[in-house]
Design a protein around this motif. Structure first.
Motif, PDB file in Angstrom:
ATOM      1  N   ASN A 153       0.828  -1.217   0.000  1.00  0.00           N
ATOM      2  CA  ASN A 153       0.000   0.000   0.000  1.00  0.00           C
ATOM      3  C   ASN A 153       0.857   1.260   0.000  1.00  0.00           C
ATOM      4  O   ASN A 153       0.474   2.287  -0.573  1.00  0.00           O
ATOM      5  N   LYS A 154       2.022   1.178   0.648  1.00  0.00           N
ATOM      6  CA  LYS A 154       2.919   2.336   0.715  1.00  0.00           C
ATOM      7  C   LYS A 154       3.535   2.632  -0.646  1.00  0.00           C
ATOM      8  O   LYS A 154       3.712   3.786  -1.031  1.00  0.00           O
ATOM      9  N   ARG A 155       3.851   1.590  -1.386  1.00  0.00           N
ATOM     10  CA  ARG A 155       4.547   1.769  -2.659  1.00  0.00           C
ATOM     11  C   ARG A 155       3.598   2.015  -3.831  1.00  0.00           C
ATOM     12  O   ARG A 155       3.976   2.653  -4.808  1.00  0.00           O
ATOM     13  N   TRP A 156       2.377   1.495  -3.743  1.00  0.00           N
ATOM     14  CA  TRP A 156       1.474   1.569  -4.885  1.00  0.00           C
ATOM     15  C   TRP A 156       0.163   2.258  -4.524  1.00  0.00           C
ATOM     16  O   TRP A 156      -0.468   1.917  -3.518  1.00  0.00           O
ATOM     17  N   ASN A 157      -0.222   3.216  -5.342  1.00  0.00           N
ATOM     18  CA  ASN A 157      -1.502   3.899  -5.223  1.00  0.00           C
ATOM     19  C   ASN A 157      -2.426   3.293  -6.278  1.00  0.00           C
ATOM     20  O   ASN A 157      -2.166   3.421  -7.483  1.00  0.00           O
ATOM     21  N   ILE A 158      -3.492   2.621  -5.844  1.00  0.00           N
ATOM     22  CA  ILE A 158      -4.358   1.887  -6.768  1.00  0.00           C
ATOM     23  C   ILE A 158      -5.786   2.388  -6.644  1.00  0.00           C
ATOM     24  O   ILE A 158      -6.351   2.449  -5.549  1.00  0.00           O
ATOM     25  N   THR A 159      -6.383   2.760  -7.760  1.00  0.00           N
ATOM     26  CA  THR A 159      -7.762   3.225  -7.800  1.00  0.00           C
ATOM     27  C   THR A 159      -8.477   2.561  -8.967  1.00  0.00           C
ATOM     28  O   THR A 159      -7.864   1.952  -9.843  1.00  0.00           O
ATOM     29  N   GLY A 160      -9.805   2.687  -8.964  1.00  0.00           N
ATOM     30  CA  GLY A 160     -10.606   2.118 -10.043  1.00  0.00           C
ATOM     31  C   GLY A 160     -11.797   1.365  -9.505  1.00  0.00           C
ATOM     32  O   GLY A 160     -12.203   1.532  -8.347  1.00  0.00           O
ATOM     33  N   ASP A 161     -12.378   0.516 -10.337  1.00  0.00           N
ATOM     34  CA  ASP A 161     -13.493  -0.327  -9.945  1.00  0.00           C
ATOM     35  C   ASP A 161     -12.980  -1.378  -8.965  1.00  0.00           C
ATOM     36  O   ASP A 161     -12.153  -2.223  -9.323  1.00  0.00           O
ATOM     37  N   GLU A 162     -13.457  -1.346  -7.710  1.00  0.00           N
ATOM     38  CA  GLU A 162     -12.843  -2.185  -6.675  1.00  0.00           C
ATOM     39  C   GLU A 162     -12.944  -3.671  -6.980  1.00  0.00           C
ATOM     40  O   GLU A 162     -11.986  -4.421  -6.767  1.00  0.00           O
ATOM     41  N   GLY A 163     -14.084  -4.125  -7.471  1.00  0.00           N
ATOM     42  CA  GLY A 163     -14.218  -5.549  -7.782  1.00  0.00           C
ATOM     43  C   GLY A 163     -13.220  -5.982  -8.839  1.00  0.00           C
ATOM     44  O   GLY A 163     -12.576  -7.044  -8.713  1.00  0.00           O
ATOM     45  N   PHE A 164     -13.070  -5.172  -9.872  1.00  0.00           N
ATOM     46  CA  PHE A 164     -12.121  -5.491 -10.941  1.00  0.00           C
ATOM     47  C   PHE A 164     -10.691  -5.414 -10.426  1.00  0.00           C
ATOM     48  O   PHE A 164      -9.857  -6.277 -10.741  1.00  0.00           O
TER      49      PHE A 164
END
Length: 262
Positions: free
Chosen positions: A134-145
């Motif tokens: 979580n610290k290294r990667w910022n991830i967004t979008g459709d949560e299920g996908f």
């Protein structure tokens, strides 16, 4: 007098910039020809007309330069140097990146950005059990996908990448980028960005790919050696995909000078 000095200095800078860019464009044109790629030049800009997320959907004074179209690992790819600015006056900052994009199925949006250099604060970050991830990667979008794609194997692949980079699945495009791209001729950097995209496509879980009848592209491994620690390329089995550039057609855009756009 000071105004005249500033004016002369500005003219000198502009002239130097013009000839530097002209020289670089000539070298990129030669490189494109040697690779059997098509030189497009300055799209000014096009990629951000197709992509609304990540660095393509922010800032001002956007530019899309040194754009090329060709085949890498059996994929029809478009690559260029994209730049934009944020802030005003003395706080204005210019960001640039080398991107590589290929066409894929219409999936929900998925955005992955490594490092803290760019984060869309307006979108909620999707977190995972590993705090270091979580610290290294910022991830967004459709949560299920997102959760279907980011398996432990995919997370391990992402953690092995040592540059500030990102991936974006949006509007029928699969895009990878590396921060800090310039117009300087760098074939190794171009290959690195291309291989980053193909490696990411290969590691997307097969059950996710099977859920989209349009079909994910299948890199065939015909490019340079894979990045250390990345999965072996899969054998190309998918049907031919439309071209991003010369002779292709997608969403009403075709022709030799047509990068992906709305």
């Amino acid at each position: 007098m000071k105004f005249l000095i500033y004016l002369i200095a500005l003219v000198v800078v502009l002239v130097i910039s013009y000839f530097v860019k002209k020289n670089r464009s000539g070298k990129w044109t030669e490189l494109s020809a040697r690779r059997g790629w098509q030189w497009i030049g300055d799209a000014k800009p096009r990629i951000d007309e197709r992509l609304a997320s990540g660095p393509f959907g922010t800032g001002s004074n956007k530019d899309d330069e040194y754009v090329m179209h060709g085949i890498f690992d059996g994929l029809d790819v478009l690559s260029g140097i994209y730049s934009y600015q944020t802030g005003f006056g003395r706080s204005r900052t210019t960001y640039s990146l080398r991107y590589v994009a290929t066409m894929g199925p219409q999936t929900p949006t998925l955005q992955l950005i490594k490092g803290g250099w760019w984060v869309n604060r307006k979108k909620a970050t999707i977190t995972f059990p590993d705090p270091e991830f979580n610290k290294r990667w910022n991830i967004t979008g459709d949560e299920g996908f997102v959760r279907a794609v980011i398996t432990p194997q995919v997370a391990g692949f992402l953690m092995g990448l040592d540059k500030n980079c990102g991936f974006l699945l949006e509007n029928g495009l699969l895009t990878a980028w590396i921060r800090g791209g310039t117009g300087k001729v760098d074939e190794d950097g171009l290959n690195w960005a291309c291989r980053q995209l193909t490696s990411f496509i290969n590691i997307i879980p097969e059950n996710v790919k099977a859920a989209f009848p349009q079909g994910f592209p299948r890199p065939d491994g015909s490019g340079p050696a894979p990045l250390p620690g990345t999965p072996a390329p899969a054998v190309a089995t998918a049907p031919n995909t439309p071209s991003l550039g010369a002779g292709g057609h997608h969403d009403g855009v075709s022709g030799a000078d047509a990068p992906p756009r709305r």
